[in-house]
Design an enzyme around this catalytic site. Structure first.
Site, PDB file in Angstrom:
ATOM      1  N   THR A 105      13.953 -61.134 -80.968  1.00 41.07           N
ATOM      2  CA  THR A 105      13.073 -62.274 -80.731  1.00 41.07           C
ATOM      3  C   THR A 105      13.766 -63.269 -79.810  1.00 41.07           C
ATOM      4  O   THR A 105      14.869 -63.728 -80.108  1.00 41.07           O
ATOM      5  CB  THR A 105      12.710 -62.963 -82.061  1.00 41.07           C
ATOM      6  OG1 THR A 105      12.158 -61.992 -82.956  1.00 41.07           O
ATOM      7  CG2 THR A 105      11.698 -64.061 -81.822  1.00 41.07           C
ATOM      8  N   GLY A 109      16.655 -67.713 -74.641  1.00 45.48           N
ATOM      9  CA  GLY A 109      17.561 -66.769 -73.999  1.00 45.48           C
ATOM     10  C   GLY A 109      18.981 -67.248 -73.819  1.00 45.48           C
ATOM     11  O   GLY A 109      19.746 -66.663 -73.062  1.00 45.48           O
ATOM     12  N   HIS A 110      19.378 -68.310 -74.543  1.00 42.87           N
ATOM     13  CA  HIS A 110      20.736 -68.849 -74.409  1.00 42.87           C
ATOM     14  C   HIS A 110      21.724 -68.228 -75.392  1.00 42.87           C
ATOM     15  O   HIS A 110      22.855 -68.701 -75.489  1.00 42.87           O
ATOM     16  CB  HIS A 110      20.731 -70.362 -74.601  1.00 42.87           C
ATOM     17  CG  HIS A 110      20.347 -71.118 -73.369  1.00 42.87           C
ATOM     18  ND1 HIS A 110      21.259 -71.537 -72.432  1.00 42.87           N
ATOM     19  CD2 HIS A 110      19.137 -71.520 -72.915  1.00 42.87           C
ATOM     20  CE1 HIS A 110      20.642 -72.173 -71.458  1.00 42.87           C
ATOM     21  NE2 HIS A 110      19.352 -72.182 -71.724  1.00 42.87           N
ATOM     22  N   SER A 116      19.488 -61.848 -78.774  1.00 39.96           N
ATOM     23  CA  SER A 116      18.039 -62.066 -78.798  1.00 39.96           C
ATOM     24  C   SER A 116      17.314 -61.157 -77.815  1.00 39.96           C
ATOM     25  O   SER A 116      16.079 -61.127 -77.805  1.00 39.96           O
ATOM     26  CB  SER A 116      17.712 -63.534 -78.483  1.00 39.96           C
ATOM     27  OG  SER A 116      18.152 -63.879 -77.179  1.00 39.96           O
ATOM     28  N   GLY A 178      13.138 -72.107 -80.811  1.00 38.17           N
ATOM     29  CA  GLY A 178      13.065 -71.081 -81.845  1.00 38.17           C
ATOM     30  C   GLY A 178      14.416 -70.772 -82.452  1.00 38.17           C
ATOM     31  O   GLY A 178      14.593 -70.790 -83.680  1.00 38.17           O
ATOM     32  N   GLY A 179      15.403 -70.495 -81.612  1.00 41.48           N
ATOM     33  CA  GLY A 179      16.737 -70.200 -82.104  1.00 41.48           C
ATOM     34  C   GLY A 179      17.543 -71.442 -82.412  1.00 41.48           C
ATOM     35  O   GLY A 179      18.298 -71.473 -83.392  1.00 41.48           O
ATOM     36  N   ASN A 462      25.038 -71.022 -83.987  1.00 43.81           N
ATOM     37  CA  ASN A 462      24.398 -71.124 -82.672  1.00 43.81           C
ATOM     38  C   ASN A 462      25.379 -70.912 -81.526  1.00 43.81           C
ATOM     39  O   ASN A 462      24.962 -70.799 -80.375  1.00 43.81           O
ATOM     40  CB  ASN A 462      23.692 -72.473 -82.520  1.00 43.81           C
ATOM     41  CG  ASN A 462      22.298 -72.444 -83.112  1.00 43.81           C
ATOM     42  OD1 ASN A 462      21.835 -71.416 -83.585  1.00 43.81           O
ATOM     43  ND2 ASN A 462      21.613 -73.574 -83.088  1.00 43.81           N
ATOM     44  N   TYR A 463      26.675 -70.888 -81.834  1.00 42.94           N
ATOM     45  CA  TYR A 463      27.689 -70.443 -80.873  1.00 42.94           C
ATOM     46  C   TYR A 463      28.098 -69.027 -81.266  1.00 42.94           C
ATOM     47  O   TYR A 463      29.245 -68.761 -81.601  1.00 42.94           O
ATOM     48  CB  TYR A 463      28.904 -71.381 -80.886  1.00 42.94           C
ATOM     49  CG  TYR A 463      28.717 -72.666 -80.110  1.00 42.94           C
ATOM     50  CD1 TYR A 463      27.455 -73.084 -79.695  1.00 42.94           C
ATOM     51  CD2 TYR A 463      29.798 -73.477 -79.803  1.00 42.94           C
ATOM     52  CE1 TYR A 463      27.287 -74.260 -78.988  1.00 42.94           C
ATOM     53  CE2 TYR A 463      29.638 -74.661 -79.089  1.00 42.94           C
ATOM     54  CZ  TYR A 463      28.370 -75.045 -78.694  1.00 42.94           C
ATOM     55  OH  TYR A 463      28.203 -76.222 -77.992  1.00 42.94           O
TER      56      TYR A 463
END
Length: 528
Positions: A105, A109-110, A116, A178-179, A462-463
């Site tokens: 998902t 895109g980061h 993802s 989203g992420g 998130n990293y």
């Protein structure tokens, strides 16, 4: 009347899936497309792309923000679905299970490791690039934000409705919500209002059974898990309802650099003492290279900021000329490092120029001693890459008041700051030079081990960092194995996340290299 055992339910579900696999398990995307058409009454063909489509490559590449994963050898999806409706997501989930495909998902895109949009086994991408509507309600101080919107688009939308409302999220405007929200989401308002995840009050998602759920339907355990635990482990997040926060019409920013000759070491030592003790309205982020850069946001005018700095951090020598007053939304452009003052920067979904990078993270609980800082300066000098940096984001404020168990994100009181290590990788340098820069980042990370959190050494989800541990690529992963990386991200909350996972996705359909494991020993059909 007796209720059936949850384990009996799992076995029944397992038998149904085994039947589906035995009759329909195929990686032929034609059968998958036929399944989508049968499952969905609306015209799903308009949002589906396969390698035979002329737009396939451009759609795939559009949201790859880390060009480290944009190569001929990078695994490609059999199908990309860019949903316009929840029904498109529901059909994709159901058909992916029937045809043995995994789902990735993508909202922005980061992802630092590309999880993802990359898989080592046959997979489908759900890309929310077209699913990004934002509805701001000023009276209720809330907003509904679809998963494909970026935080820049959210900031922009809020500013069009109000000059005194904001949302506490990240610095980079092209990051997808989203992420970002599902992993926590920190930014310059964190000390005042907490994380993005702390300010989510409802959500829409589709679960493994293809059901559309809001907060009431999913229950508080699942709602807890997706706010900081990484939503992709539990289903597909469609949208977030967020609580907006008040900000003054005027804020103040500054960006001050100091070299080693200008006592950067002494200033960093003092920052480590005072940054978490400052008023909640003031956040001073520190960027280290071969020098120190102090970047700050103050919720108020410079006439209030200067006396505060003179009292608490006079060594920095801040003067009015260093400061700029502006609106909060203008500060988000400034903090993003843009040379433009136009708010249109917030609407740019792809960074320019394209970026390649590797990142890692830590949490600092005690100040780095002067000798330790000397070693950091030396490592940056050895690297010789002016683009690599180490960021330190101060804690304190409301982060000290929120219990570790409030959300899956456990990094609350007791932390001095979040530490991020980022190294850009330039395409023109080639693979060998890029690998050398990655190795240097790992060297810096290794050097920092003596100074940061221990038992376990903690990290920020998130990293994303696969160096700290991974699940098996295509097979069963035990809770114990996943705990190697899981406790680093989630500490004592990891077990509760696994309990929620076991309840909502017992066969572990939503899985990837660092997805939350189940507590069951059931293995999907065909897996070792």
């Amino acid at each position: 009347m007796k209720h059936s055992s949850p384990y009996l339910t799992v076995v029944v579900i397992g038998l149904l899936f085994a039947l589906a696999y035995s009759t329909s398990h195929t990686h032929d995307h034609e059968h998958f497309l036929q399944c989508l058409q049968l499952q969905n009454s609306t015209s799903i063909s308009e949002v589906v792309y396969t390698p035979s489509n002329s737009s396939y490559s451009s759609i795939l590449q559009f949201s790859i923000q880390n060009h480290r994963f944009l190569s001929k050898t990078t695994p490609k999806p059999l199908v990309i679905v860019t949903p316009l409706h929840a029904s498109h997501v529901q059909a994709t989930i159901i058909c992916s299970q029937l045809h043995g495909l995994q789902i990735r998902t993508r909202s922005g895109g980061h992802d630092l490791e590309g999880l993802s949009y990359i898989s080592q086994v046959p997979f489908v991408i759900i890309d929310f690039m077209k699913y990004r509507n934002i509805q701001v309600d000023v009276e209720k101080r809330t907003a509904w934000v679809q998963a494909g919107a970026t935080i820049g688009e959210l900031y922009y939308s809020i500013s069009k409705k109000s000059k005194t409302l904001a949302f506490p999220a990240g610095i980079c405007p092209s990051v997808g919500v989203g992420g970002h929200f599902s992993g926590g989401g920190y930014g310059y308002l964190m000390r005042k209002y907490g994380l993005a995840a702390d300010n989510i009050i409802d959500a829409h998602m589709v679960d493994v059974k293809g059901r559309f759920l809001d907060r009431e339907a999913m229950g508080e355990d699942l709602f807890w898990a997706i706010r900081g635990g990484g939503g992709a482990s539990f289903g597909v997040i469609l949208a977030w309802m967020v609580k907006l926060v008040p900000v003054p019409p005027t804020v103040t920013v500054f960006r001050v650099e100091r070299t080693l000759e200008q006592n950067a070491t002494m200033l960093v030592m003092k920052w480590q003492i005072v940054a978490i003790k400052l008023h909640k309205d003031l956040t001073i982020r520190l960027i280290l290279t071969t020098k120190a850069k102090f970047e700050a946001l103050f919720l108020g005018g410079k006439d209030k900021l200067i006396p505060l700095m003179q009292e608490r951090f006079p060594e920095l020598g801040l003067v009015k000329e260093d400061c700029t007053e502006m609106s909060w939304v203008e500060s988000t452009v400034y903090m993003a490092g843009s040379s433009s003052k136009s708010l249109q920067v917030l609407l740019q979904r792809t960074p320019s120029p394209p970026q390649n990078y590797k990142g890692k993270s830590d949490f600092l609980k005690h100040p780095i001693p002067e000798s330790g800082l000397e070693g950091i300066w030396q490592l940056f000098k050895e690297n010789g890459d002016k683009d690599a940096f180490m960021e330190l984001v101060p804690y304190g404020g409301i982060m000290d008041e929120i219990p570790e168990s409030e959300l899956p994100y456990p990094h609350r009181s007791g932390n001095l700051c979040l530490v991020g290590y980022i190294v850009p990788l330039h395409q023109e340098d080639g693979d060998e030079v890029a690998q050398r820069h990655i190795d240097w980042t790992r060297k810096l990370y290794s050097y920092m081990e003596r100074f940061v959190s221990k038992c376990p050494r903690k990290a920020y989800i998130n990293y994303r960092d696969l160096d700290i541990g991974v699940n098996n690529i295509d097979g069963y992963t035990s809770y114990e194995q996943a705990s190697i990386w899981g406790h680093k991200y989630f500490n004592n909350n990891f077990k509760r996340l696994a309990l929620v996972k076991t309840k909502v996705d017992p066969l572990n359909f939503f899985r990837y290299e660092q997805s939350i494991p189940t507590l069951l020993c059931l293995r999907p059909k065909g897996h070792k």
